[in-house]
Write a protein that holds these residues in place. Structure first.
Motif, PDB file in Angstrom:
ATOM      1  N   LEU A  15       0.829  -1.205   0.000  1.00 22.61           N
ATOM      2  CA  LEU A  15       0.000   0.000   0.000  1.00 22.61           C
ATOM      3  C   LEU A  15       0.865   1.256   0.000  1.00 22.61           C
ATOM      4  N   THR A  16       0.341   2.312  -0.601  1.00 23.54           N
ATOM      5  CA  THR A  16       0.955   3.636  -0.524  1.00 23.54           C
ATOM      6  C   THR A  16      -0.148   4.670  -0.720  1.00 23.54           C
ATOM      7  N   THR A  17       0.065   5.868  -0.201  1.00 22.11           N
ATOM      8  CA  THR A  17      -0.894   6.955  -0.415  1.00 22.11           C
ATOM      9  C   THR A  17      -0.248   8.113  -1.163  1.00 22.11           C
ATOM     10  N   SER A  18       0.980   7.879  -1.640  1.00 23.65           N
ATOM     11  CA  SER A  18       1.716   8.918  -2.366  1.00 23.65           C
ATOM     12  C   SER A  18       1.651   8.671  -3.867  1.00 23.65           C
ATOM     13  N   LYS A  35     -12.902   9.931  -2.702  1.00 23.85           N
ATOM     14  CA  LYS A  35     -11.544   9.445  -2.476  1.00 23.85           C
ATOM     15  C   LYS A  35     -10.894   9.169  -3.829  1.00 23.85           C
ATOM     16  N   ALA A  36      -9.593   9.477  -3.927  1.00 22.96           N
ATOM     17  CA  ALA A  36      -8.847   9.270  -5.168  1.00 22.96           C
ATOM     18  C   ALA A  36      -8.182   7.900  -5.118  1.00 22.96           C
ATOM     19  N   VAL A  37      -8.703   6.963  -5.895  1.00 22.55           N
ATOM     20  CA  VAL A  37      -8.234   5.580  -5.903  1.00 22.55           C
ATOM     21  C   VAL A  37      -7.034   5.458  -6.839  1.00 22.55           C
ATOM     22  N   MET A  38      -5.907   5.017  -6.297  1.00 26.15           N
ATOM     23  CA  MET A  38      -4.681   4.865  -7.085  1.00 26.15           C
ATOM     24  C   MET A  38      -4.615   3.451  -7.661  1.00 26.15           C
ATOM     25  N   LEU A  39      -4.551   3.359  -8.988  1.00 26.84           N
ATOM     26  CA  LEU A  39      -4.443   2.075  -9.667  1.00 26.84           C
ATOM     27  C   LEU A  39      -3.102   1.985 -10.371  1.00 26.84           C
ATOM     28  N   SER A  40      -2.413   0.874 -10.174  1.00 24.40           N
ATOM     29  CA  SER A  40      -1.111   0.672 -10.791  1.00 24.40           C
ATOM     30  C   SER A  40      -1.266   0.076 -12.189  1.00 24.40           C
ATOM     31  N   CYS A  96     -22.060  -8.781 -13.306  1.00 18.86           N
ATOM     32  CA  CYS A  96     -20.672  -8.738 -12.852  1.00 18.86           C
ATOM     33  C   CYS A  96     -20.596  -7.768 -11.681  1.00 18.86           C
ATOM     34  N   PHE A  97     -19.546  -7.880 -10.910  1.00 18.83           N
ATOM     35  CA  PHE A  97     -19.414  -7.028  -9.726  1.00 18.83           C
ATOM     36  C   PHE A  97     -17.955  -6.648  -9.531  1.00 18.83           C
ATOM     37  N   GLY A  98     -17.765  -5.423  -9.128  1.00 21.36           N
ATOM     38  CA  GLY A  98     -16.425  -4.941  -8.812  1.00 21.36           C
ATOM     39  C   GLY A  98     -16.548  -3.584  -8.157  1.00 21.36           C
ATOM     40  N   MET A  99     -15.451  -2.916  -8.025  1.00 23.48           N
ATOM     41  CA  MET A  99     -15.463  -1.562  -7.468  1.00 23.48           C
ATOM     42  C   MET A  99     -14.189  -0.855  -7.912  1.00 23.48           C
ATOM     43  N   SER A 100     -14.170   0.450  -7.724  1.00 20.02           N
ATOM     44  CA  SER A 100     -13.002   1.220  -8.157  1.00 20.02           C
ATOM     45  C   SER A 100     -11.738   0.687  -7.512  1.00 20.02           C
ATOM     46  N   CYS A 117     -15.087  -9.706   1.117  1.00 17.82           N
ATOM     47  CA  CYS A 117     -13.713  -9.216   0.993  1.00 17.82           C
ATOM     48  C   CYS A 117     -13.060  -9.793  -0.258  1.00 17.82           C
ATOM     49  N   MET A 118     -12.148  -9.030  -0.854  1.00 13.13           N
ATOM     50  CA  MET A 118     -11.489  -9.415  -2.100  1.00 13.13           C
ATOM     51  C   MET A 118      -9.971  -9.411  -1.924  1.00 13.13           C
ATOM     52  N   TYR A 119      -9.321 -10.301  -2.669  1.00 11.29           N
ATOM     53  CA  TYR A 119      -7.864 -10.315  -2.668  1.00 11.29           C
ATOM     54  C   TYR A 119      -7.370 -10.616  -4.080  1.00 11.29           C
ATOM     55  N   GLY A 120      -6.259  -9.984  -4.453  1.00 12.10           N
ATOM     56  CA  GLY A 120      -5.673 -10.266  -5.758  1.00 12.10           C
ATOM     57  C   GLY A 120      -4.840  -9.108  -6.255  1.00 12.10           C
ATOM     58  N   ARG A 121      -4.284  -9.287  -7.424  1.00  9.35           N
ATOM     59  CA  ARG A 121      -3.414  -8.267  -8.017  1.00  9.35           C
ATOM     60  C   ARG A 121      -4.210  -7.055  -8.513  1.00  9.35           C
ATOM     61  N   HIS A 122      -5.516  -7.146  -8.471  1.00  7.25           N
ATOM     62  CA  HIS A 122      -6.359  -6.023  -8.892  1.00  7.25           C
ATOM     63  C   HIS A 122      -6.662  -5.058  -7.751  1.00  7.25           C
ATOM     64  N   VAL A 123      -6.297  -5.400  -6.505  1.00  2.00           N
ATOM     65  CA  VAL A 123      -6.592  -4.535  -5.360  1.00  2.00           C
ATOM     66  C   VAL A 123      -5.700  -3.291  -5.405  1.00  2.00           C
ATOM     67  N   PHE A 124      -6.296  -2.152  -5.235  1.00  2.00           N
ATOM     68  CA  PHE A 124      -5.648  -0.859  -5.479  1.00  2.00           C
ATOM     69  C   PHE A 124      -4.453  -0.590  -4.562  1.00  2.00           C
ATOM     70  N   MET A 125      -3.710   0.467  -4.890  1.00  2.00           N
ATOM     71  CA  MET A 125      -2.516   0.837  -4.154  1.00  2.00           C
ATOM     72  C   MET A 125      -2.835   1.592  -2.869  1.00  2.00           C
ATOM     73  N   GLY A 126      -3.903   2.403  -2.898  1.00  2.00           N
ATOM     74  CA  GLY A 126      -4.281   3.220  -1.752  1.00  2.00           C
ATOM     75  C   GLY A 126      -5.017   4.466  -2.217  1.00  2.00           C
TER      76      GLY A 126
END
Length: 659
Positions: free
Chosen positions: A20-23, A230-235, A411-415, A457-466
């Protein structure tokens, strides 16, 4: 970690000891497991690497296509890559710094795609701004993303930026891509392209060498139902992995799929499908015009004939309402034939859900003679997959589309999960779930009750940075083990189907201490009352539950504001009850007709029979003077109801029900 840090472009991974990071300048540790399924351990790839691979794999395939007058123009994938690089060079020339942003404010277009990917190629961050945002909301998005450049569609959106431009010291240029340019301090799209074409390739090549897969490349803003969004950071890895996982789940045909881009690109679902999934499959994306959601979408559908289609519930509801109007004009014989055909077709698709895949002669006849014509009229004759996202699709609407041979998958997801987490396909589907977890991703239920229900709850490489600059909220969203807490109540059955049963934060706690999830109750009522547009449950700290409802009405084609005029189907329903009216005002004048209130109460009573306890039964109801919408404030940009706003706006009506 299976993937070690690397400093070699084009797939550099920077060292990091945190997920995680918020920068905006930060990097994260990728969630690539040591071993597992092939999709889980897939080699990470950057967005520029993703585009480059598509251009090399599908060089002569149409990547994007748009209308100029009555003619479709296109870029192949090789041209697409060249154009993206041109825009990236232009942005660098205009002063775009690494880890700063390009904000995009406009309807879907080739310029939107090129600005988004051009910003990323230039080492910047792409940021979509909702077109419904006020100038103040635009300023917030630009400030938190450190915007150096803002790209707007037309004069209307430009006016918002000009009002706040003096408040944005980091802003270096504003680009307008449509309409007549009337201000000297604004750059036209033509000028932007000329700037990029005259710049050396070394400009963008140098930036590409500094890009890391585990850095932020895109910001997506949450709907902001409480306070600022909130500003969602995606890698890079978030987006390219999720798109690849979805493609594998759908088993898309490489190099021959056709998609239509019309859902707002400021929403993550549209980005991951239109921009990234399309590249993964070498699909051709066609842009609808800006009036798509106001009625012109069917024209684009008929011209393009997409092979896959993504919609939100309201899109399917509008098609359903139009089909009902047409059906009402049919004579007795046509209605009888249609009823017969729909009965067998619905049963065919229900059989598939139950694992029975044989085709009856009746279904085959109905499919080839009746429903093929309906699909052709809608532009769906080549479409093999229909999907609904962003909100639950009512069961009766699902059944209707199944009955006309258009099975719609949820289908289901979120930012915060880069767009997609669960997906139904026809071979793994049922009427009440949101599908199964996409392979390569994981789902669990946190603190389950005895009935298996708990927080999804979700887990995986799609989970955002912060979230940008919001450490506490980031830690609230993602726990120490990397699980993203959705805030949704749900369960997973023995077959792996995932269900959403409510929202934790939306739980109503009655005066008697009963926890009541409003969403399933509201959905049950909408199933029973198809002419009701919104059902809004009230009852927090109250002795009993009440309901606010809105009637389905027309909307202003300019901005989507609900009008007083009722939909023709709603008018026909009122007429059948013996209380004819053409507007909401007529319905409410001198109080709603008792016959209408009785019909609504009957529907509520049917829904009450599904209640799990007496405390979850609705006892009172009121009709509101206007439907919910984004412009009037009751809905957020992602079409979710802003519950506090509704409660504040209609506090007097609520109090009357309890007094």
């Amino acid at each position: 970690m299976a993937t070690e840090p690397s400093t070699k472009w084009p797939e550099m991974i920077k060292p990091s000891d945190s997920e995680l990071t918020t920068s905006l300048s930060g990097s994260v540790r990728l969630r690539v497991p040591e071993s597992g399924k092939a999709i889980e351990t897939l080699q990470p790839i950057s967005v520029p690497g993703y585009v480059k691979r598509a251009a090399e794999t599908f060089p002569d395939t149409i990547a994007i296509s748009w209308k100029e007058g009555n003619t479709w123009k296109s870029f192949t994938y090789s041209q697409y890559l060249t154009e993206i690089r041109t825009i990236a060079k232009a942005f660098i020339q205009l002063g775009l710094e690494e880890r700063h942003s390009v904000c995009i404010l406009g309807f879907n277009s080739k310029e939107w795609f090129l600005s988004d990917l051009g910003a990323i190629f230039a080492g910047g961050i792409a940021v979509g701004i909702y077109t419904t945002n006020s100038p103040e909301a635009c300023q917030y998005s630009a400030e938190i993303s450190r915007a150096n450049i803002i790209v707007v569609e037309d004069e209307q959106q430009l006016e918002k930026i000009q009002q706040i431009r003096a408040n944005l010291p980091l802003l270096k240029a504003v680009v307008q891509y449509s309409g007549e340019l009337k201000q000297n301090d604004v750059i036209s799209w033509k000028q932007l392209v000329e700037i990029g074409m005259s710049a050396p390739d070394a400009l963008v090549d140098e930036r590409l060498r500094n890009i890391a897969i585990n850095e932020c490349c895109t910001l997506v803003f949450t709907s902001g139902t409480i306070g600022n969004p909130k500003a969602v950071m995606l890698s890079h890895d978030n987006l390219t992995f999720d798109a690849t996982a979805i493609m594998e789940r759908l088993r898309l045909a490489r190099g021959c799929e056709k998609l239509i881009s019309y859902l707002p690109l400021s929403h993550v679902a549209a980005q991951v499908v239109d921009i990234y999934l399309s590249m993964s499959a070498g699909a051709s994306v066609y842009f609808a015009d800006k009036n798509a959601l106001k009625g012109s979408l069917v024209d684009t559908l008929q011209e393009v004939k997409p092979t896959k289609f993504l919609g939100v519930p309201r899109v399917y509801e509008k098609i359903y309402e139009r089909m009902q109007q047409i059906a009402a004009q049919n004579g007795f014989i046509k209605k009888a034939i249609a009823s017969w055909a729909k009965e067998y077709t619905l049963q065919h698709h229900l059989n598939i859900i139950n694992g029975i895949h044989s085709k009856s002669w009746a279904y085959t006849l109905a499919k080839n003679i009746i429903f093929s014509k309906i699909k052709a009229a809608l532009g769906f004759q080549e479409c093999t997959f229909f999907c609904s996202a962003a909100a639950p699709l009512a069961t009766d609407i699902k059944k209707y589309f199944m009955s006309i041979d258009i099975p719609v998958m949820e289908c289901f997801g979120m930012s915060e999960a880069s767009g997609g987490h669960t997906l139904a396909v026809e071979s793994a589907n049922n009427l009440s779930s949101i599908g199964m977890t996409i392979p390569g991703l994981k789902t669990k239920i946190h603190n389950p009750e005895p009935d298996g229900q708990g927080e999804l709850c979700m887990y995986g490489r799609h989970v955002f940075m912060g979230y940008v600059d919001e450490l506490e909220k980031t830690k609230e969203a993602v726990d120490d083990d990397g699980w993203l807490h959705t805030g949704d109540l749900g369960r997973v059955d023995e077959k792996g189907f995932v269900y959403i049963t409510g929202r934790l934060k939306e739980l109503l706690i009655t005066a008697g201490g009963e926890n009541v999830p409003p969403v399933p109750i509201e959905q049950n009522i909408l199933v029973e009352l198809p002419h009701i547009s919104n059902a809004f449950l009230v009852g927090d700290k109250r002795k009993f539950l009440s309901l606010l409802v809105t009637l389905k009405s027309e909307v202003d084609p300019k901005d989507g504001t609900p009008l007083d005029t009722l939909l023709s189907a709603t008018q026909q329903w009122l007429k059948s009850l013996g209380c004819p009216a053409t507007t909401v005002s007529e319905v409410l004048k001198a109080g709603p007709d008792p016959k209408l209130m009785a019909a609504i109460q009957e529907g509520i009573s049917r829904a009450n029979q599904k209640a799990t306890s007496r405390a979850q039964r609705v006892q009172k109801v009121s009709i509101l003077p206007m439907d919910f919408s984004v412009p009037t404030g009751e809905l957020g940009p992602t079409m979710k109801v802003k519950r506090r706003i509704v409660e504040q706006k209609y506090a007097d009506i609520i109090e009357k029900m309890y007094n």
